[in-house]
Every structure is written in structure tokens, then in C-alpha cells.
Design an enzyme around this catalytic site. Structure first.
Site, PDB file in Angstrom:
ATOM      1  N   HIS A  38       0.859  -1.196   0.000  1.00  0.00           N
ATOM      2  CA  HIS A  38       0.000   0.000   0.000  1.00  0.00           C
ATOM      3  C   HIS A  38       0.889   1.237   0.000  1.00  0.00           C
ATOM      4  O   HIS A  38       1.944   1.244   0.627  1.00  0.00           O
ATOM      5  CB  HIS A  38      -0.887   0.014   1.253  1.00  0.00           C
ATOM      6  CG  HIS A  38      -2.059   0.919   1.127  1.00  0.00           C
ATOM      7  ND1 HIS A  38      -1.964   2.270   1.369  1.00  0.00           N
ATOM      8  CD2 HIS A  38      -3.335   0.684   0.762  1.00  0.00           C
ATOM      9  CE1 HIS A  38      -3.152   2.820   1.165  1.00  0.00           C
ATOM     10  NE2 HIS A  38      -4.005   1.886   0.794  1.00  0.00           N
ATOM     11  N   ASP A  54      -7.882  -5.415   0.146  1.00  0.00           N
ATOM     12  CA  ASP A  54      -8.339  -6.264  -0.968  1.00  0.00           C
ATOM     13  C   ASP A  54      -7.970  -7.720  -0.826  1.00  0.00           C
ATOM     14  O   ASP A  54      -8.448  -8.555  -1.591  1.00  0.00           O
ATOM     15  CB  ASP A  54      -7.757  -5.709  -2.276  1.00  0.00           C
ATOM     16  CG  ASP A  54      -8.322  -4.342  -2.575  1.00  0.00           C
ATOM     17  OD1 ASP A  54      -7.546  -3.377  -2.689  1.00  0.00           O
ATOM     18  OD2 ASP A  54      -9.560  -4.221  -2.614  1.00  0.00           O
TER      19      ASP A  54
HETATM   20  C1  SDX Z   1      -6.288   0.137  -2.796  1.00  0.00           C
HETATM   21  O1  SDX Z   1      -4.463   4.590  -1.939  1.00  0.00           O
HETATM   22  C2  SDX Z   1      -5.420   3.980  -1.306  1.00  0.00           C
HETATM   23  O2  SDX Z   1      -5.789   4.310  -0.202  1.00  0.00           O
HETATM   24  C3  SDX Z   1      -6.027   2.825  -2.086  1.00  0.00           C
HETATM   25  C4  SDX Z   1      -7.022   1.971  -1.307  1.00  0.00           C
HETATM   26  C5  SDX Z   1      -8.288   2.725  -1.008  1.00  0.00           C
HETATM   27  O3  SDX Z   1      -8.995   2.333  -0.066  1.00  0.00           O
HETATM   28  O4  SDX Z   1      -8.621   3.657  -1.782  1.00  0.00           O
HETATM   29  O5  SDX Z   1      -6.435   1.531  -0.075  1.00  0.00           O
HETATM   30  C6  SDX Z   1      -7.439   0.751  -2.108  1.00  0.00           C
HETATM   31  O6  SDX Z   1      -6.038   0.479  -3.922  1.00  0.00           O
HETATM   32  C7  SDX Z   1      -5.403  -0.834  -2.033  1.00  0.00           C
HETATM   33  C8  SDX Z   1      -4.165  -1.289  -2.871  1.00  0.00           C
HETATM   34  C9  SDX Z   1      -4.634  -2.409  -3.787  1.00  0.00           C
HETATM   35  N1  SDX Z   1      -3.599  -2.761  -4.764  1.00  0.00           N
HETATM   36  C10 SDX Z   1      -2.986  -3.953  -4.712  1.00  0.00           C
HETATM   37  O7  SDX Z   1      -3.138  -4.789  -3.810  1.00  0.00           O
HETATM   38  C11 SDX Z   1      -2.107  -4.228  -5.921  1.00  0.00           C
HETATM   39  C12 SDX Z   1      -0.774  -4.791  -5.426  1.00  0.00           C
HETATM   40  N2  SDX Z   1      -0.064  -3.738  -4.701  1.00  0.00           N
HETATM   41  C13 SDX Z   1       0.693  -2.838  -5.461  1.00  0.00           C
HETATM   42  O8  SDX Z   1       0.793  -2.868  -6.788  1.00  0.00           O
HETATM   43  C14 SDX Z   1       1.381  -1.722  -4.690  1.00  0.00           C
HETATM   44  O9  SDX Z   1       1.710  -2.178  -3.453  1.00  0.00           O
HETATM   45  C15 SDX Z   1       0.588  -0.436  -4.594  1.00  0.00           C
HETATM   46  C16 SDX Z   1       0.215   0.068  -5.939  1.00  0.00           C
HETATM   47  C17 SDX Z   1      -0.639  -0.657  -3.788  1.00  0.00           C
HETATM   48  C18 SDX Z   1       1.472   0.582  -3.887  1.00  0.00           C
HETATM   49  O10 SDX Z   1       2.538   0.803  -4.707  1.00  0.00           O
HETATM   50  P1  SDX Z   1       3.663   1.933  -4.356  1.00  0.00           P
HETATM   51  O11 SDX Z   1       3.398   2.597  -3.070  1.00  0.00           O
HETATM   52  O12 SDX Z   1       3.813   2.796  -5.554  1.00  0.00           O
HETATM   53  O13 SDX Z   1       4.885   1.053  -4.092  1.00  0.00           O
HETATM   54  P2  SDX Z   1       5.845   0.553  -5.223  1.00  0.00           P
HETATM   55  O14 SDX Z   1       5.035   0.010  -6.374  1.00  0.00           O
HETATM   56  O15 SDX Z   1       6.849   1.612  -5.494  1.00  0.00           O
HETATM   57  O16 SDX Z   1       6.529  -0.705  -4.504  1.00  0.00           O
HETATM   58  C19 SDX Z   1       7.611  -0.519  -3.611  1.00  0.00           C
HETATM   59  C20 SDX Z   1       8.389  -1.834  -3.708  1.00  0.00           C
HETATM   60  C21 SDX Z   1       8.768  -2.185  -5.143  1.00  0.00           C
HETATM   61  O17 SDX Z   1       9.909  -3.022  -5.079  1.00  0.00           O
HETATM   62  P3  SDX Z   1      11.394  -2.323  -5.322  1.00  0.00           P
HETATM   63  O18 SDX Z   1      11.327  -1.605  -6.664  1.00  0.00           O
HETATM   64  O19 SDX Z   1      11.603  -1.387  -4.177  1.00  0.00           O
HETATM   65  O20 SDX Z   1      12.368  -3.484  -5.356  1.00  0.00           O
HETATM   66  O21 SDX Z   1       7.548  -2.928  -3.279  1.00  0.00           O
HETATM   67  C22 SDX Z   1       7.293  -3.793  -4.359  1.00  0.00           C
HETATM   68  C23 SDX Z   1       7.626  -3.035  -5.626  1.00  0.00           C
HETATM   69  O22 SDX Z   1       8.037  -3.934  -6.662  1.00  0.00           O
HETATM   70  N3  SDX Z   1       5.877  -4.141  -4.280  1.00  0.00           N
HETATM   71  C24 SDX Z   1       5.393  -5.360  -4.452  1.00  0.00           C
HETATM   72  C25 SDX Z   1       4.006  -5.240  -4.236  1.00  0.00           C
HETATM   73  N4  SDX Z   1       3.702  -3.974  -3.961  1.00  0.00           N
HETATM   74  C26 SDX Z   1       4.857  -3.285  -3.985  1.00  0.00           C
HETATM   75  N5  SDX Z   1       6.003  -6.528  -4.776  1.00  0.00           N
HETATM   76  C27 SDX Z   1       5.174  -7.604  -4.860  1.00  0.00           C
HETATM   77  N6  SDX Z   1       3.850  -7.586  -4.658  1.00  0.00           N
HETATM   78  C28 SDX Z   1       3.225  -6.424  -4.346  1.00  0.00           C
HETATM   79  N7  SDX Z   1       1.919  -6.392  -4.153  1.00  0.00           N
END
Ligand code: SDX
Length: 435
Positions: free
Chosen positions: A312, A370
């Protein structure tokens, strides 16, 4: 909002330093007020994804990502989910205070008497393929609502905004159930005003002209809690979309339709559908024994595999909604005699493994709202493709509350970000025969 101190910006190129006020809210990070930066320096800030940017001031929802804390108008989500129902939560988000009994009765009655949609709305459905994604239908139908209320579209008129809020909250369950019935080839079921908001929705979803829906209070309470947990969440992507869209002065229905469209994305509201599909794939490919292989793929940057329902932007601790959702899982599966649901067991095993793996721990990746919501909704008989539409139903009140707050803010202007331009500088067009 008061200026608690100042921040000084200095430049290594000899440009004069500049001071900016540091503003303090009631809780949470202070902000550096840089409104005058461009006027004073000719420079913009650069913050793609708004990782360090507060786009507005708000008094609606507060999140402490490190503590895993979520407050709606100051009330902890755990207390609201336990002591209130969804319409009480709607009243709180819209008005800032919990309703008393009389206020709640009046609000519930008002919403109940706006649940029908114009009969013509059914004809929009006919234009879609039966296998259209419910979010495609919902994006279209919510926007289409603005075609039926020409007399109350002035977003700057508080009374127009109020009736639009009631209509949208009241009609979303009807529109979502219409999308579902259309995809199932069944006739739509009209709302019944003597049922509670959530029982009415479940009846519109699962009743048929041949058979009434038997309301199960445990299941209704579970879905009502899912609505509460999804009602608002600070300045997330879809809420920011609604604010930006509404800042142009467009009508509330169009602004909410923009929020529906944004929520559809798998990185945002589409994650619950993606999380359940992920669990089903793991189960199909060997179940718990295959979790290790899946986690390896997730950690491989080239695989483009993400652990959906994890991570998140704000929560760097357990999402408090995920904890409540897991409790709801137990309740619903217990009520339905599905305690040994293999998917739930797989999800808990996946969570346990992920939370002990350095890759996830070092990146502070925890289950979010989720991760479990898909399992609960599937157990309730809701098709996977409808999960995000249910999220949109629940989030509508948050979008409206945030939109209204923005419109009431005296500092509010049309949102118009700038850019760091990296393209071609001015050049002449060569005649075609010389290119
Ligand atoms: C919702 O914003 C809100 O409040 C949203 C929400 C709401 O109520 O409105 O809470 C609802 O959207 C919840 C989030 C649902 N999405 C997911 O579950 C999809 C999977 N998660 C992600 O794609 C990700 O975690 C985000 C999009 C939610 C957050 O992404 P960020 O903050 O931009 O973080 P990032 O993508 O820069 O990740 C940081 C690191 C990266 O690795 P490095 O480049 O540092 O090596 O963490 C890794 C990412 O690759 N990473 C994951 C991951 N999420 C982040 N690796 C594997 N699986 C994941 N789910």
C-alpha cells in the site's frame, strides 16, 4: 491550519534563498506551503505519483500508515465497523458527526426513497454485450444519471449537491445489481423500501421473479461491514480523480463516474478481483505446495508478478481494514459452513509465508483491504467480476464527501498541474517533399 514554523529553500547557483511557511494540521505530517514557489523562483516542484505532495486540506479521513490507523471523522474504523451500519457511516462522512436516532431515521428514509432509477436507464443496459465488465457498465450508467436531473446539476449549489449525494448513494446498489442481473440474463429486481440498505441490495442481487431472497442477517451484516471498510480512504487515486474532475465545475454525477473509472484499475480498486484470481490460479496449479514457487516469481522483477492484495502507498503496517476483513471471513464462512474453505486456508498460508519473507518485510508489504475481501464476497455468492463495482458502491459516499469538502474550500481552484518538459524545443516544419 496554522503556520508553525518556516522552511528555507536555498540554491547552489547563487539564487536567493526563499522561506516558506510550514503548516500544521490537527494530526499527521506538517506541510510546506509552496504555493508561491513558481511566482518567486520560476521553478516547479517535481513529484510524480504525489509521493510527497498534499493536494488539499481535509477533515474527513485520517490514515497513519506506520501505526496502521484509519479514522473516519476521528472515529477509529474498528469502532465504526463494530458499532455502526453503513448508512450511519455515510451520514458521518457527509456531515462530520454521528447522527442521533431522529437524524438517522430521516437520512435512511431519504435514501430509501431514492433507490429507483429512471425506467429509461434500463435501455442503456441493452446497448452493452451481456459479457460486458460490470465496471464498464457502471462507468457508463453513473455518468448517464446526469442526463436525468437537468434541474439539479449545479455543483456550486449546496442543495443540488445534497440531492445528488442522496441519489448517488441510493442508486448505486440498484445500478450494480442491474449490471449483475443483465450479465446473468435475469430480469432486474426493483428495490423494496421496507428493507435495510444492504439487505435491499442483496435482494436485488439474488432474488428472482420466481423466488424471494431469504435475508440472512449475518451475511447482510458482513456485506454492510464491507461497505463501511471501503467508504473512504483519504486522497487515494480515485478520490483525487473525483476532486480534480469536480474542480472544473462539472456536475456531481460526471465527477463520480470519473472516480468509478479510476477505481477499476488493478493497482487500485481492481485489486480485490485480481487478488481472488491470483488465489484461484495458485489453487488450480497445486495450492499450498505451490506457494513457494509463486513467491519466487513475485520476487523476480522480470516476472511482472505481484502479490495482489499486498502492499500500500500509505500503510507500511497491517491495513486495519484487512484485519477486520479477515474477521468477517471467519464469520461468513462459519455461517455458511465453509470453515474449511480451501481458498481461505490458502490465503492465510500465503499471508503467513509472505509476512515472514525478507522481501516483503523489508518493503513493508502487508495485506491490504483487498486481500480478504474477495474471499468474503465470493462466499456471499458475488461474482468476481462484480467485486470492484461493490467497492465503487461503497466508496461513492467518500467521493461525494471529499468533492463537497473541496467545493466548500475557499482556496479551491481548478486543478492544473505543470510539468518538467523533456521534449523537442522549437523547430520549423519542413515541407513534405524535403522530409
Ligand atoms: C487500494 O491509496 C489507497 O488508499 C487505495 C485503497 C483505497 O482504499 O482507496 O487503499 C485501495 O487500492 C489498495 C491497494 C490495492 N492494490 C494492490 O493490492 C495491488 C498490489 N499492490 C501494489 O501494486 C502496490 O503495493 C501499490 C500500488 C498498492 C502501492 O505501490 P507503491 O506505493 O507505488 O509502491 P511501489 O510500487 O513503489 O513498490 C515498492 C516496492 C517495489 O519493489 P522495489 O522496486 O523497491 O524493489 O515494493 C514492491 C515493488 O516492486 N511491491 C510489491 C508489491 N507492492 C509493492 N512486490 C510484490 N507484490 C506487491 N503487491
Amino acid at each position: 491550519m496554522t503556520a508553525s514554523s518556516t522552511a528555507t529553500l536555498s540554491f547552489s547557483d547563487g539564487s536567493p534563498s526563499i522561506e516558506f511557511p510550514v503548516l500544521k494540521g490537527t494530526v499527521g505530517p506538517d506541510v510546506v506551503d509552496i504555493k508561491t514557489l513558481y511566482g518567486k523562483t520560476g521553478k516547479f516542484t517535481y513529484d510524480p505519483g504525489f509521493m510527497s505532495t498534499a493536494a488539499c486540506r481535509s477533515a474527513i479521513t485520517y490514515i497513519d500508515g506506520d501505526k496502521g490507523e484509519l479514522l473516519y471523522r476521528g472515529y477509529p474504523i474498528e469502532q465504526i465497523a463494530t458499532n455502526c451500519d453503513y448508512l450511519e457511516t455515510c451520514y458521518l462522512l457527509l456531515n462530520g458527526e454521528m447522527p442521533n436516532a431522529a437524524q438517522k431515521d430521516a437520512f435512511v428514509s431519504n435514501v430509501s426513497h431514492h433507490t429507483m432509477v429512471h425506467e429509461q436507464m434500463q435501455f442503456f443496459l441493452r446497448g452493452f454485450r451481456r459479457d460486458a465488465h460490470p465496471m464498464a457498465i457502471l462507468t457508463g450508467m453513473v455518468g448517464a444519471l446526469s442526463a436525468f436531473y437537468h434541474d439539479t446539476l449545479d455543483i456550486n449549489n449546496a442543495e443540488h449537491r445534497h440531492i445528488a449525494a442522496i441519489r448517488l448513494i441510493a442508486k448505486m446498489p440498484t445500478l450494480v445489481s442491474m449490471a449483475y442481473k443483465y450479465s446473468a440474463g435475469q430480469p432486474m429486481i426493483y428495490p423494496k423500501n421496507d428493507l435495510s440498505y444492504t439487505a435491499n441490495f442483496m435482494r436485488m442481487m439474488f432474488a428472482t421473479p420466481c423466488e424471494e431472497y431469504q435475508v440472512n442477517d449475518v451475511l447482510v451484516r458482513a456485506l454492510d461491514r464491507i461497505f463501511i471498510l471501503h467508504a473512504d480512504h483519504e486522497q487515494n487515486a480515485s478520490t483525487s480523480t473525483v476532486r480534480l474532475c469536480g474542480s472544473s465545475g462539472t456536475n456531481p454525477y460526471a465527477a463520480i463516474a470519473a472516480g468509478v473509472a479510476c477505481l477499476w484499475g488493478p493497482a487500485h480498486g481492481g485489486a480485490n478481483e485480481a487478488a481472488l484470481s491470483m488465489l484461484l490460479d495458485i489453487q488450480k496449479n497445486g495450492g499450498v505446495e505451490k506457494i513457494g514457487e509463486f513467491i519466487t516469481a513475485v520476487k523476480d522483477k522480470n516476472s511482472n508478478v505481484r502479490l495482489m492484495g499486498f502492499g500500500h502507498r500509505v500503510y507500511k503496517n497491517y491495513d486495519p481494514r484487512a484485519k477486520l476483513m479477515r474477521e468477517t471471513c471467519y464469520e461468513v464462512l462459519g455461517e455458511l459452513g465453509l470453515q474449511n474453505d480451501p481458498l481461505f486456508k490458502l490465503a492465510m498460508e500465503l499471508e503467513k509465508i509472505a509476512l515472514s519473507d525478507e522481501y516483503f518485510v523489508s518493503r513493508k508489504l502487508y495485506p491490504n483491504v483487498d486481500f480478504y475481501s474477495g474471499i468474503v464476497q465470493r462466499a456471499l455468492g458475488i461474482p468476481t467480476s462484480l467485486f470492484t463495482a461493490i467497492f465503487a458502491l461503497a466508496r461513492t459516499v467518500g467521493w461525494i464527501a471529499q468533492l463537497n469538502e473541496m467545493l466548500a474550500d475557499p482556496d479551491q481552484k481548478i486543478g492544473r498541474p505543470r510539468q518538467l518538459f523533456t521534449g523537442a524545443t522549437a523547430r520549423d516544419v519542413m515541407p513534405l517533399h524535403q522530409r
